[in-house]
Design a protein around this motif. Structure first.
Motif, short mmCIF file in Angstrom:
data_model
loop_
_atom_site.label_atom_id
_atom_site.label_comp_id
_atom_site.label_asym_id
_atom_site.label_seq_id
_atom_site.Cartn_x
_atom_site.Cartn_y
_atom_site.Cartn_z
N LEU A 23 41.17 43.84 48.25
CA LEU A 23 40.20 44.25 49.26
C LEU A 23 38.90 44.69 48.61
O LEU A 23 37.80 44.40 49.10
CB LEU A 23 40.80 45.39 50.10
CG LEU A 23 40.02 45.81 51.35
CD1 LEU A 23 39.80 44.63 52.29
CD2 LEU A 23 40.77 46.92 52.08
N GLU A 24 39.00 45.40 47.49
CA GLU A 24 37.79 45.80 46.76
C GLU A 24 36.98 44.59 46.33
O GLU A 24 35.74 44.60 46.41
CB GLU A 24 38.17 46.62 45.53
CG GLU A 24 38.51 48.07 45.82
CD GLU A 24 38.60 48.87 44.55
OE1 GLU A 24 37.54 49.20 43.99
OE2 GLU A 24 39.72 49.17 44.11
N VAL A 25 37.66 43.56 45.86
CA VAL A 25 36.96 42.36 45.42
C VAL A 25 36.24 41.71 46.59
O VAL A 25 35.06 41.33 46.49
CB VAL A 25 37.95 41.36 44.79
CG1 VAL A 25 37.27 40.01 44.54
CG2 VAL A 25 38.49 41.92 43.48
N LEU A 26 36.90 41.59 47.73
CA LEU A 26 36.27 40.97 48.90
C LEU A 26 35.06 41.77 49.36
O LEU A 26 34.00 41.20 49.67
CB LEU A 26 37.29 40.85 50.04
CG LEU A 26 36.74 40.21 51.33
CD1 LEU A 26 36.37 38.75 51.09
CD2 LEU A 26 37.75 40.33 52.47
N VAL A 27 35.19 43.09 49.41
CA VAL A 27 34.07 43.93 49.82
C VAL A 27 32.91 43.79 48.84
O VAL A 27 31.74 43.70 49.24
CB VAL A 27 34.52 45.41 49.92
CG1 VAL A 27 33.31 46.33 50.08
CG2 VAL A 27 35.48 45.59 51.09
N LEU A 28 33.21 43.72 47.55
CA LEU A 28 32.15 43.57 46.54
C LEU A 28 31.45 42.23 46.69
O LEU A 28 30.22 42.14 46.58
CB LEU A 28 32.75 43.70 45.14
CG LEU A 28 31.75 43.68 43.98
CD1 LEU A 28 30.76 44.84 44.11
CD2 LEU A 28 32.47 43.75 42.64
N VAL A 29 32.21 41.17 46.97
CA VAL A 29 31.60 39.85 47.20
C VAL A 29 30.66 39.90 48.39
O VAL A 29 29.54 39.38 48.36
CB VAL A 29 32.70 38.78 47.41
CG1 VAL A 29 32.08 37.47 47.92
CG2 VAL A 29 33.45 38.53 46.11
N ALA A 30 31.10 40.56 49.47
CA ALA A 30 30.26 40.68 50.66
C ALA A 30 29.00 41.48 50.37
O ALA A 30 27.90 41.13 50.82
CB ALA A 30 31.05 41.32 51.80
#
Length: 323
Positions: A23-30
Motif C-alpha cells: 500500500l505504501e508503494v502504491l500511495v508513493l506512486v500516486a
C-alpha cells in the motif's frame, strides 16, 4: 508516511503478504506521479516498483493503474484504495509514534534560525540538549533568509515577530521588548534625540526583509505615531545591524534580547524610551505537520526549547539603562 517502507514491500516475505508495504508503494506512486519517480524516491529500480503494484493488483483482482509509455493514471479502484490507504498509513504511523514515544528519542533533527538567534539562543543550549538526549543528532542551519521548511526538510525553525498565516504549527518560546539604541560615540557626535521628531536629524538603520516594517512606532501623548526608517542604511543580518550600531553608524531598533550584553557593558545606550510603545516581539519554534503526530525526536527538541529558552529578562528595560 515515512520515506522508506517498513517491511521491504518490494518483495514478498516467503508466503507472507506485506499489505502495508504494498500500500505504501502504491500511495508513493500516486504522489510522485510515475513509477520511475517513485523508484527514485525509494532508491530501487522501476521494474521493482512495477512488480509490487502488479502483485497487489493480482491479489485484489482489479487494475489499479492505467499505464502507457507517456503517462500513468489511477483507475477508479486505484484512486479509492489510495485515498483510504493514506488514512490507514497515517493511523499506523500515529500508532507507531505513540509506542516509540515511550523510548528514548533518537535520530536527526534539522533546525533553522537566523544567524544572530542561532548564535545567541541555540548554541548555548546545544550541549545540555544533547546531554539530555544522547540519541539525537542535530543539524543547524543559520541564515537570515526565510527557508521553506518542507522543501528544505527542516524539522524546526526559530522565527521572530508575528507569524503570517500558514500551514505551519508554532510553539511560543517567549517575547522581547524592542528598543532604539546607539553607541555612546555616535550620541556624543550627533546628540541624544529627545523626541521622535528629532530622528529627522539622525541616520536610522533598518532591514531589507520583505516583511520588515518600514517605520519605527512610538507613543506620543497616548497616541501612536510612526517615523519612517528611510533608505540610508538597511541590512539583512541581525549581527551586522548590531555591529553597525556598535560602530557608531547610526541608530538601530533591536530586540532587548540581542542588545542585552552591549547595554549591560555600556557599549550601546537606549534612547527615546519614554516614547516606547511597549510592544513585545514574540519568538516561536515553528514546525510542519500536526502536533499529535510529531516524531519523538522532534517533540523532544521542542519540549527542551520550551523549557529552557528564558526571555523574561528581555521583556522590560532596567531603569538604570534609560538614557
Amino acid at each position: 508516511m515515512p520515506d522508506t517502507p517498513r517491511l521491504s514491500p518490494l518483495a514478498a516475505q516467503g508466503s507472507e503478504v506485506n499489505r502495508s508495504g504494498e500500500l505504501e508503494v502504491l500511495v508513493l506512486v500516486a504522489e510522485q506521479g510515475s513509477l520511475s519517480a517513485a523508484a527514485r524516491q525509494m532508491g530501487v529500480s522501476p521494474s521493482a516498483i512495477s512488480k509490487t503494484v502488479s502483485r497487489l493488483e493480482a491479489r485484489l483482482g482489479v487494475q489499479l493503474l492505467q499505464r502507457s509509455t507517456r503517462r500513468m493514471q489511477l483507475t477508479a479502484e486505484g484512486a479509492q484504495l489510495v485515498e483510504r490507504g493514506k488514512r490507514l498509513l497515517a493511523d499506523l504511523d500515529e500508532l507507531e509514534a505513540t509506542v516509540a514515544a515511550r523510548s528514548a528519542p533518537k535520530g536527526v533533527v534539522r533546525i533553522s534560525a537566523s544567524t544572530s538567534t542561532g548564535q545567541r539562543l541555540l548554541v548555548p543550549l546545544v550541549a545540555p540538549l544533547m546531554a539530555a538526549h544522547p540519541g539525537l543528532r542535530l543539524e543547524l542551519f543559520f541564515t537570515d533568509q526565510i527557508v521553506d521548511l518542507v522543501e528544505d526538510s527542516i524539522d524546526i525553525a526559530i522565527r521572530w515577530g508575528q507569524l503570517p498565516s500558514s500551514d505551519m504549527v508554532a510553539r511560543r518560546l517567549g517575547c522581547t521588548r524592542q528598543v532604539i539604541v546607539a553607541a555612546p560615540d555616535y550620541l556624543a557626535r550627533h546628540g541624544v534625540p529627545q523626541h521622535p521628531k528629532d530622528l529627522a536629524d539622525h541616520r536610522r538603520m533598518g532591514w531589507t526583509y520583505p516583511r520588515a516594517i518600514p517605520h519605527w512606532p512610538f507613543l506620543v501623548h497616548g497616541e501612536r505615531m510612526a517615523v519612517e526608517i528611510g533608505q540610508a542604511l538597511r541590512v539583512n543580518d541581525g549581527d551586522v545591524l548590531r555591529g553597525l550600531a556598535l560602530g557608531g553608524a547610526g541608530l538601530a531598533r533591536l530586540s532587548l534580547f540581542h542588545a542585552w550584553e552591549d547595554l549591560q557593558a555600556g557599549r550601546l545606550e537606549v534612547v527615546l524610551e519614554d516614547f516606547n510603545t511597549g510592544d513585545l516581539e514574540p519568538i516561536h519554534a515553528v514546525y510542519p505537520g500536526k502536533p499529535d503526530r510529531l516524531p519523538p525526536r522532534t517533540r523532544a527538541v521542542l519540549d527542551f526549547l520550551q523549557a529552557h529558552v528564558d526571555l523574561a529578562h528581555a521583556e522590560q528595560l532596567p531603569a538604570a539603562w534609560r538614557a
